[in-house]
Design an enzyme around this catalytic site. Sequence first.
Site, PDB file in Angstrom:
ATOM      1  N   LYS A 163       0.809  -1.221   0.000  1.00  0.00           N
ATOM      2  CA  LYS A 163       0.000   0.000   0.000  1.00  0.00           C
ATOM      3  C   LYS A 163       0.845   1.276   0.000  1.00  0.00           C
ATOM      4  O   LYS A 163       0.380   2.340  -0.421  1.00  0.00           O
ATOM      5  CB  LYS A 163      -0.918   0.003   1.221  1.00  0.00           C
ATOM      6  CG  LYS A 163      -2.104  -0.949   1.120  1.00  0.00           C
ATOM      7  CD  LYS A 163      -3.165  -0.397   0.195  1.00  0.00           C
ATOM      8  CE  LYS A 163      -4.447  -1.205   0.286  1.00  0.00           C
ATOM      9  NZ  LYS A 163      -5.516  -0.627  -0.552  1.00  0.00           N
ATOM     10  N   SER A 204       1.159  -9.790  -0.343  1.00  0.00           N
ATOM     11  CA  SER A 204       0.846  -8.364  -0.381  1.00  0.00           C
ATOM     12  C   SER A 204       0.953  -7.675   0.967  1.00  0.00           C
ATOM     13  O   SER A 204       0.989  -6.447   1.033  1.00  0.00           O
ATOM     14  CB  SER A 204      -0.556  -8.153  -0.960  1.00  0.00           C
ATOM     15  OG  SER A 204      -1.526  -8.852  -0.195  1.00  0.00           O
TER      16      SER A 204
END
Length: 520
Positions: free
Chosen positions: A66, A319
């Site tokens: 992110k 992720s």
Amino acid sequence: MNVLTPLVPVPSVKPSGADYLREVLKAPVYEVAEVTPLQALKKLSRRCNNQLFIKREDLQPVHSFKLRGAYNMMAQLNEVQKQAGAIAASAGNHAQGIALSGSKLGVKTTIVMPRTTPDIKVSAVRDLGGHVVLHGANFDEAKAQAQSLADQYGYTMIPPFDHPKVIAGQGTMGMELLQQNSHLDYIFLPVGGGGLAAGVATLIKQLMPEIKIIGVEAEDSACLKAALDAGEPVVLDQVGMFADGVAVKRIGEETFRLCQQYLDDVITVTSDEICAAVKDIFEDIRAIAEPSGALSLAGAKKYLEQHQLADQNVASILSGANLNFHGLRYVSERCELGEKREGLLAVTIPEQQGAFLNFCEILGGRAVTEFNYRYGDSNLANIFVGVRLLQGQTELDSIIQDLRQGGYPVIDLSDDEMAKLHVRYMIGGKPKQPLQERLYSFEFPEYPGALVRFLNTLGTHWNISLFNYRNHGADYGRVLCGFELDDKDLLAFSSHLRELGYPYKDETENPAYRFFLAQR
């Protein structure tokens, strides 16, 4: 869709694939982000007959991808916007990306988080320099408050996924993938709001369109699949929170446009399949993924099996690794089910001496992973049993057939969510009939035949009235067992305990047993 302040409007003319390629190439994300390795999963590759690789975004400074999108958008704010500050609503990885980006750029950041956000996540954002505002009981209420503060103070809203600059920042990962392995056949991307999938897929399809790009969603929060079915973004009634990093009710407008155009396929996976992927990652590279971080690998495994693919070069994304440590308890319980390496059964056995042993003998020496039983009456007993599987569903079907042929009614609970989440821990209670019972705890050596040896030594002489066992991966298992014993039997029983040789303890006076399980 995320509502933006007028300071950073979404372009009225939608950017083309070439536009996104240019934005990715000039994104300044490496002022703060790392080029993360693409690591081979050697053990899993051998098992799946494909060459599997995983992109280690858990090694970013905030342990999540992110940071890429957050920094790309914040770095391109003008001086007026930077002076005013930035704001976001997030309970997870986006919040940390905003906070670190603000610290790097000298921009004041405010992150509105629901009051229910765990302290560990709140502390992480504060440690990175973000000002935290706790507001509301859920993300939607926090988001509304963030927009209100943005309107009031002129902050720039930094959305978690649905803005071209955020999408382009996430797309930088696609360039790294091509540079690290130009022979990829498939790339599997996790999908929540769609920012990562949109950015990477758009980049890859501009440069190497022959690579197949597959989006992966959690089955209980599949907002992209729902949007594809409807032809436009729709709002899900509810989403599951196990993979909270992708628990999004509505995919973004721009991310949907790009995913619809550039993804080759979408697959959904269950929570159990995600848990299995968390375990695979740990066993291969000793990294611990958060559930959403293992999502794309779970999808890759499932897709390769469904389509019977072999000898393909396959990349997935780790992720994120911002895991609540206690969540590993759930992952550990469910990973074997996700791999079809464990089956859960409800079996009815007659309440007579030797029935338990006969049942275990029908299992044919297979490892029992769990056994829950409590004496109810003198006729029939219902037991909850877990069995280790080497050949998946085929072996489980064979076990069920053998038990039924042996006269034992059986129900497969392996896919029963309520049974796995609640019922397995609630089996028990107080016996309905008078029972002279003594309770013992044992440490079982974890090798095939240990349970049968126990039953042959003790269970054929005295009625077992309670039994609970769960294999937790150690070299011994903990067992709680009740026996119908008169005082006159204690001497002989003690002799058999010594013969058995397993460490044990008399728990008959344990207050928890007296309160919940013993007759009054």
